[in-house]
Design an enzyme around this catalytic site. Structure first.
Site, PDB file in Angstrom:
ATOM      1  CB  CYS A 148      -0.972  -0.029   1.184  1.00 30.83           C
ATOM      2  SG  CYS A 148      -0.258  -0.578   2.738  1.00 30.83           S
TER       3      CYS A 148
HETATM    4  N1  LIG Z   1      -3.909  -4.640   5.073  1.00 30.78           N
HETATM    5  C1  LIG Z   1      -3.443  -3.906   4.072  1.00 30.78           C
HETATM    6  O1  LIG Z   1      -3.721  -2.682   3.979  1.00 30.78           O
HETATM    7  C2  LIG Z   1      -2.554  -4.531   3.029  1.00 30.78           C
HETATM    8  C3  LIG Z   1      -2.240  -3.768   1.900  1.00 30.78           C
HETATM    9  C4  LIG Z   1      -1.427  -4.336   0.905  1.00 30.78           C
HETATM   10  C5  LIG Z   1      -0.940  -5.627   1.072  1.00 30.78           C
HETATM   11  N2  LIG Z   1      -1.228  -6.328   2.194  1.00 30.78           N
HETATM   12  C6  LIG Z   1      -0.694  -7.709   2.290  1.00 30.78           C
HETATM   13  O2  LIG Z   1      -1.760  -8.612   2.026  1.00 30.78           O
HETATM   14  C7  LIG Z   1      -1.589  -9.809   2.805  1.00 30.78           C
HETATM   15  C8  LIG Z   1      -2.852 -10.015   3.650  1.00 30.78           C
HETATM   16  O3  LIG Z   1      -2.999  -8.882   4.486  1.00 30.78           O
HETATM   17  P1  LIG Z   1      -4.292  -8.647   5.394  1.00 30.78           P
HETATM   18  O4  LIG Z   1      -4.181  -7.271   5.916  1.00 30.78           O
HETATM   19  O5  LIG Z   1      -5.512  -9.071   4.671  1.00 30.78           O
HETATM   20  O6  LIG Z   1      -3.995  -9.700   6.578  1.00 30.78           O
HETATM   21  P2  LIG Z   1      -4.990 -10.276   7.681  1.00 30.78           P
HETATM   22  O7  LIG Z   1      -6.155  -9.359   7.841  1.00 30.78           O
HETATM   23  O8  LIG Z   1      -4.162 -10.576   8.864  1.00 30.78           O
HETATM   24  O9  LIG Z   1      -5.503 -11.647   7.012  1.00 30.78           O
HETATM   25  C9  LIG Z   1      -4.634 -12.729   6.791  1.00 30.78           C
HETATM   26  C10 LIG Z   1      -5.427 -13.910   6.248  1.00 30.78           C
HETATM   27  O10 LIG Z   1      -4.541 -15.022   6.074  1.00 30.78           O
HETATM   28  C11 LIG Z   1      -4.932 -16.116   6.928  1.00 30.78           C
HETATM   29  N3  LIG Z   1      -3.675 -16.611   7.508  1.00 30.78           N
HETATM   30  C12 LIG Z   1      -2.928 -16.025   8.457  1.00 30.78           C
HETATM   31  N4  LIG Z   1      -1.806 -16.736   8.697  1.00 30.78           N
HETATM   32  C13 LIG Z   1      -1.827 -17.783   7.873  1.00 30.78           C
HETATM   33  C14 LIG Z   1      -0.968 -18.898   7.634  1.00 30.78           C
HETATM   34  N5  LIG Z   1       0.174 -19.031   8.309  1.00 30.78           N
HETATM   35  N6  LIG Z   1      -1.325 -19.810   6.717  1.00 30.78           N
HETATM   36  C15 LIG Z   1      -2.493 -19.682   6.031  1.00 30.78           C
HETATM   37  N7  LIG Z   1      -3.366 -18.670   6.231  1.00 30.78           N
HETATM   38  C16 LIG Z   1      -3.037 -17.722   7.120  1.00 30.78           C
HETATM   39  C17 LIG Z   1      -5.898 -15.528   7.936  1.00 30.78           C
HETATM   40  O11 LIG Z   1      -6.928 -16.432   8.301  1.00 30.78           O
HETATM   41  P3  LIG Z   1      -6.717 -17.657   9.313  1.00 30.78           P
HETATM   42  O12 LIG Z   1      -5.730 -17.212  10.354  1.00 30.78           O
HETATM   43  O13 LIG Z   1      -8.090 -17.939   9.839  1.00 30.78           O
HETATM   44  O14 LIG Z   1      -6.205 -18.785   8.457  1.00 30.78           O
HETATM   45  C18 LIG Z   1      -6.537 -14.375   7.154  1.00 30.78           C
HETATM   46  O15 LIG Z   1      -7.611 -14.871   6.372  1.00 30.78           O
HETATM   47  C19 LIG Z   1      -0.331  -9.597   3.653  1.00 30.78           C
HETATM   48  O16 LIG Z   1       0.760 -10.224   3.050  1.00 30.78           O
HETATM   49  C20 LIG Z   1      -0.166  -8.078   3.671  1.00 30.78           C
HETATM   50  O17 LIG Z   1       1.171  -7.688   3.837  1.00 30.78           O
HETATM   51  C21 LIG Z   1      -2.046  -5.825   3.165  1.00 30.78           C
END
Ligand SMILES: NC(=O)c1ccc[n+]([C@@H]2O[C@H](COP(=O)([O-])OP(=O)(O)OC[C@H]3O[C@@H](n4cnc5c(N)ncnc54)[C@H](OP(=O)(O)O)[C@@H]3O)[C@@H](O)[C@H]2O)c1
Length: 344
Positions: A148
Site C-alpha cells: 500500500c
Molecule cells: N492490510 C493492508 O492494507 C494490506 C495492503 C497491501 C498488502 N497487504 C498484504 O496482504 C496480505 C494479507 O494482508 P491482510 O491485511 O488481509 O492480513 P490479515 O487481515 O491478517 O488476514 C490474513 C489472512 O490469512 C490467513 N492466515 C494467516 N496466517 C496464515 C498462515 N500461516 N497460513 C495460512 N493462512 C493464514 C488468515 O486467516 P486464518 O488465520 O483464519 O487462516 C486471514 O484470512 C499480507 O501479506 C499483507 O502484507 C495488506
C-alpha cells in the site's frame, strides 16, 4: 473463470470478495481461513448475507485444482511456497503478499526474515502496478500485487522520475496509514483505547517497503534513488497519504502539466487542485494526487491519497485481474469506486 481466495477472512481477502460481487465473468468457488473452517461466509461477515456468496463455506486450505486463478491474501512466507505450487500446476496467481515483489534476493532475509527459495519464479513475476507495468501484467501468470505505501508513493513519484526531472539522488517520503494496514489479527497497540486519539511514526529508518520502492524505481528508470521513508499510524480504519519531496528545477505549473499529461488516460488517477483527503478515496480504487512546488527551497511536494485496502491492495488486485483476463481494465471497479465513497 473459477477463482479461489486464500486468506479470505482477512482485511484484503474480504475486500476482494466485495469487489468480486458484481463480476459476471468469474465465479468464486473457494474461500479459505483456518479459524473459520466450515463456517458460512454470512455467519462470519453478516454484510454478505444478501449476496450470492452468502452460503460459501470457508475451507482451511486451498485446493490447487479447484480454480483457474488464485488470489493469495496471506502472510508473506505461506504465500512464497503456495505461489510456487500453483504456478507449477499452470494456475494464474495474484499474490497480495510481498513474497514476489522485490527482485533483489538479498533483501528478503534482511527485511522479511526468510531466504527466497525460488529465484527463477521471482524473476518472472510482474509487479502489479498497472500505471507502470500494464503491458507485462497482461502477459503474465504471476502478479506480485504492490504494497500500500509503495502504491501511494510510486504513483506520486513516477512521472517525475520517468521524465528525469528529479535532480536529487534522494527523495523524502512521509506517509500516514489507517490501522487496517496492519491486518485483522489482534495486536495490543491497535486496541481501540490505545489507538484512538493517538498518532505516531514507526520504523522510521528501516521499513520493509523501502527496498520495494527503490527496486521498482530502478526497474522502470534504471536509476538508483534513495527513499527516505517515514511511515505514521493514523487512528482511522482505512486510508493512506504519502507526501513525496524532491529537488527539481521545474516550477509548479510545469510539474502539474507533467503529471496531468502522464496520467491523462489513467482510469484511477485523479490530479487534484488541492491536497487530497482520504475521505475522498476510501472504498475506491482511486489515487488522488496533488502537485505543488516550494519556490524558496526548490523542492517539489507531491501528495497522494489512496485507500490502503482499495488501490493499495484488493481493488488494485482486481485491476490486475481485468488486465490478466482481457476484461476492460476498469470494468466493475470504476462503478464500485464511485458508489463506495461516503462523504461526509
Ligand atoms: N492490510 C493492508 O492494507 C494490506 C495492503 C497491501 C498488502 N497487504 C498484504 O496482504 C496480505 C494479507 O494482508 P491482510 O491485511 O488481509 O492480513 P490479515 O487481515 O491478517 O488476514 C490474513 C489472512 O490469512 C490467513 N492466515 C494467516 N496466517 C496464515 C498462515 N500461516 N497460513 C495460512 N493462512 C493464514 C488468515 O486467516 P486464518 O488465520 O483464519 O487462516 C486471514 O484470512 C499480507 O501479506 C499483507 O502484507 C495488506
Amino acid at each position: 473463470m473459477k477463482i479461489s481466495i486464500a486468506g479470505a477472512s482477512g482485511y484484503t481477502g474480504i475486500e476482494l470478495l466485495r469487489g468480486l460481487l458484481p463480476y459476471k465473468e468469474v465465479e468464486v468457488v473457494q474461500i479459505t481461513s483456518r479459524q473459520y473452517e466450515g463456517k458460512y461466509l454470512e455467519d462470519v461477515f453478516p454484510h454478505f448475507s444478501s449476496t450470492k456468496y452468502a452460503e460459501l463455506k470457508f475451507d482451511s486450505e486451498i485446493d490447487p485444482e479447484c480454480a483457474d486463478l488464485y488470489f493469495l491474501c496471506l502472510p508473506h512466507q505461506p504465500s512464497l511456497h503456495l505461489v510456487k505450487e500453483l504456478i507449477d500446476k499452470g494456475k494464474k496467481v495474484i499474490d497480495l503478499s510481498a513474497a514476489y515483489r522485490i527482485k533483489e534476493l538479498t533483501r528478503y532475509p534482511e527485511f522479511y526474515g526468510f531466504e527466497h527459495s525460488y529465484p527463477d519464479l521471482l524473476e518472472k513475476a510482474v509487479y502489479g502496478l498497472p500505471e507502470i507495468f500494464r503491458d507485462q501484467i497482461k502477459e503474465v501468470s504471476l502478479v506480485a500485487n504492490p504494497g500500500c505505501y509503495p502504491t501511494a508513493t510510486l504513483l506520486a513519484l513516477y512521472p517525475a522520475v520517468k521524465e528525469n526531472v528529479v535532480s536529487s539522488e534522494k527523495v523524502i517520503v512521509n506517509a500516514l496509514s489507517g490501522i487496517s494496514g496492519a491486518g485483522r489479527s489482534l495486536k495490543q497497540q491497535f486496541h481501540y483505547p490505545e489507538a484512538f486519539g493517538d498518532a505516531y511514526a514507526y520504523n522510521p529508518v528501516k521499513h520493509r517497503h523501502i527496498p520495494e520502492m527503490e527496486d521498482v524505481v530502478q526497474r522502470f528508470s534504471g536509476k538508483k534513488i534513495g527513499i527516505r521513508f517515514t511511515p505514521h499510524i493514523l487512528p482511522v480504519s482505512r486510508g493512506m497519504i504519502s507526501t513525496v519531496v524532491f529537488e527539481t528545477s521545474l516550477n509548479k505549473s510545469q510539474l502539474e502539466e507533467l503529471y496531468r499529461l502522464e496520467y491523462r488516460y489513467e482510469p484511477f488517477i485523479r490530479i487534484q487542485s488541492s491536497p487530497p483527503h482520504i475521505k475522498n478515496v476510501v472504498g475506491s480504487n482511486y489515487c488522488d494526487i496533488y502537485v505543488d512546488y516550494d519556490e524558496k527551497n526548490k523542492l517539489a511536494v507531491v501528495i497522494s491519497a489512496i485507500d490502503n485496502l482499495g488501490k493499495g491492495a484488493s481493488l488494485q488486485a482486481l485491476q490486475n485481474l481485468n488486465l490478466m483476463t482481457g476484461l476492460p481494465e476498469d470494468k466493475y471497479i470504476k462503478e464500485l469506486s464511485e458508489n463506495s465513497i461516503l462523504f461526509p
